[in-house]
Design an enzyme around this catalytic site. Structure first.
Site, PDB file in Angstrom:
ATOM      1  N   TYR A 101      70.252 -21.035 -49.439  1.00  0.00           N
ATOM      2  CA  TYR A 101      71.823 -21.424 -49.338  1.00  0.00           C
ATOM      3  C   TYR A 101      71.857 -21.892 -48.100  1.00  0.00           C
ATOM      4  O   TYR A 101      71.394 -21.402 -47.093  1.00  0.00           O
ATOM      5  CB  TYR A 101      72.723 -20.408 -49.454  1.00  0.00           C
ATOM      6  N   GLU A 185      77.620 -28.618 -48.141  1.00  0.00           N
ATOM      7  CA  GLU A 185      76.625 -27.304 -48.806  1.00  0.00           C
ATOM      8  C   GLU A 185      75.648 -27.684 -49.668  1.00  0.00           C
ATOM      9  O   GLU A 185      75.848 -28.392 -50.780  1.00  0.00           O
ATOM     10  CB  GLU A 185      77.820 -26.378 -49.524  1.00  0.00           C
TER      11      GLU A 185
END
Ligand SMILES: Nc1ncnc2c1ncn2[C@@H]1O[C@H](COP(=O)(O)OP(=O)(O)O)[C@@H](O)[C@H]1O
Ligand SMILES: [Mg+2]
Length: 377
Positions: A101, A185
């Site tokens: 992530y 993201e």
């Protein structure tokens, strides 16, 4: 404005972040064709502006073009967290070894950006963050310095990511800066069995204040949560729907914010925020009134104006002209104060519309509007 995954993906690609080959469509038949072009097996992905698509059944592997058509047919029209799927993306499946992530997000309170990264990315990253916060690195990024290779190395090492991800971290920062984003993201950023690093999913939130120079995504297609907000945005109004019954119009965001407080202080609830700004022309007033009056929850309307460069008489003229174009169906309480207030009030008195009343103070006007709303409820 949030971008769709396929738009975020395009930005990543333009900045040199590797993404799987993919195409979008709104037709199951075409999905079959695309799958054939991509080599047969594909991942079919709902294009909606919300996360958690995988868990909601909006990301599915299809073994061949026929299955891709069937899966696309299933996913198109699906509801995911209140968003209807109108488009699917078909992407080449990737042989995932690890899921990471990585993101940058504006940290308003701290006046800088925050890099958030974890070696345990994927669909359960929220759970990881909640149960084992130590598995998620949070590194402040000074916007003036940005993410250099050294900084990227620091982020990667704090998160336990392979050193090679530093290059992706630098490129992702460039996406944020060049595209005027508030959030970028990648989840998951994957390492494949062959050792390649790819961005499999992306989220980008653009800064609406930079909309004038970031025109390529067409904000008019933005799916807002509320039809009144959509109508107001189409008229260029700064409007936010709230859940009360007193419609509010004011000039200046600060004044409107305090108007909401004063209405709440009178025991009523504001139905909206609407700042018509400094100019407050008749057309803007008419547009604002028509949006507010079309809200069935509105029982009374409070127009709160403090005359400055645009004096109260000009605003009063604006209201009078607006009343020619908009049919007033609910009581309107007007408070005019500041520059040329007396002249403004006289103009409204002269016009003597049966549903328009005036109050000289903000508190008095709010009380009156609240009473009218309660009486009509
Ligand atoms: N092209 C792909 N190849 C293989 N797996 C994929 C691919 N795209 C997504 N996935 C898998 O599906 C999961 C969910 O997809 P993702 O695009 O992240 O949607 P969401 O975050 O909305 O659930 C990913 O974490 C990944 O494991
Ligand atoms: Mg994801």
């Amino acid at each position: 404005m949030d971008l769709f995954e396929h738009q975020a993906r395009q930005l990543f690609e333009e900045h040199g972040i590797v993404v799987p080959r993919a195409e979008i469509t709104d037709s199951p038949k075409e999905a079959r064709e695309i799958a054939r072009r991509l080599g047969g097996r594909v991942v079919v992905k709902a294009q909606v502006k919300t996360g958690g698509r995988g868990k909601a059944g909006g990301v599915k592997l299809a073994a061949d073009p026929a299955a891709a058509e069937l899966t696309a047919r299933q996913i198109l029209g699906m509801e995911i967290k209140g968003h209807t799927v109108g488009t699917v993306m078909l992407a080449q499946p990737v042989d995932i070894e690890s899921e990471f992530y990585v993101s940058y997000v504006l940290d308003r309170a701290a006046g800088r950006f925050l890099a958030i990264a974890s070696a345990e990315g994927g669909m359960d990253v929220e759970e990881v963050a909640a149960t084992r916060p130590e598995a998620v690195a949070r590194i402040p990024v000074d916007p003036a310095e940005g993410v250099t290779s050294a900084k990227a190395g620091e982020i990667a090492s704090a998160a336990g990511l392979p050193p090679r991800t530093a290059d992706v971290l630098v490129r992702l920062w460039q996406v944020l800066v060049r595209e005027d984003a508030l959030l970028v993201e990648v989840n998951p950023l994957v390492r494949t069995a062959q050792g390649q690093l790819l961005a499999l999913d992306g989220k980008v939130t653009l800064d609406d204040n930079a909309g004038f120079r970031q025109t390529r995504w067409g904000a008019e297609h933005e799916d807002r949560d509320d039809p009144l907000e959509t109508a107001a945005a189409a008229k260029g109004l700064h409007y936010v729907k709230l859940d009360g019954s007193v419609g509010v119009i004011g000039n200046g965001a600060g004044l409107v914010m305090s108007t909401l407080d004063v209405v709440a202080g009178c025991g009523a609830r504001p139905a909206n925020f609407l700042d018509i700004g400094g100019g407050a022309s008749a057309r803007v007033m008419a547009d604002g009134l028509s949006v507010i009056l079309s809200d069935p929850a509105v029982k009374s309307v409070f127009v709160n104006v403090f005359g400055g460069i645009t004096a109260c008489d000009a605003v009063a003229e604006g209201i009078v002209q607006a009343l020619d174009t908009v049919r007033l169906t609910k009581p309107l309480v007007v408070r005019l104060d500041g520059n040329n207030a007396a002249r403004g009030r006289a103009i409204l008195d002269e016009h003597a519309h049966p549903l328009v009343q005036q109050a000289t103070t903000m508190d008095g006007a709010a009380r009156r509007a609240a009473e009218l709303a309660t009486a009509a409820a």
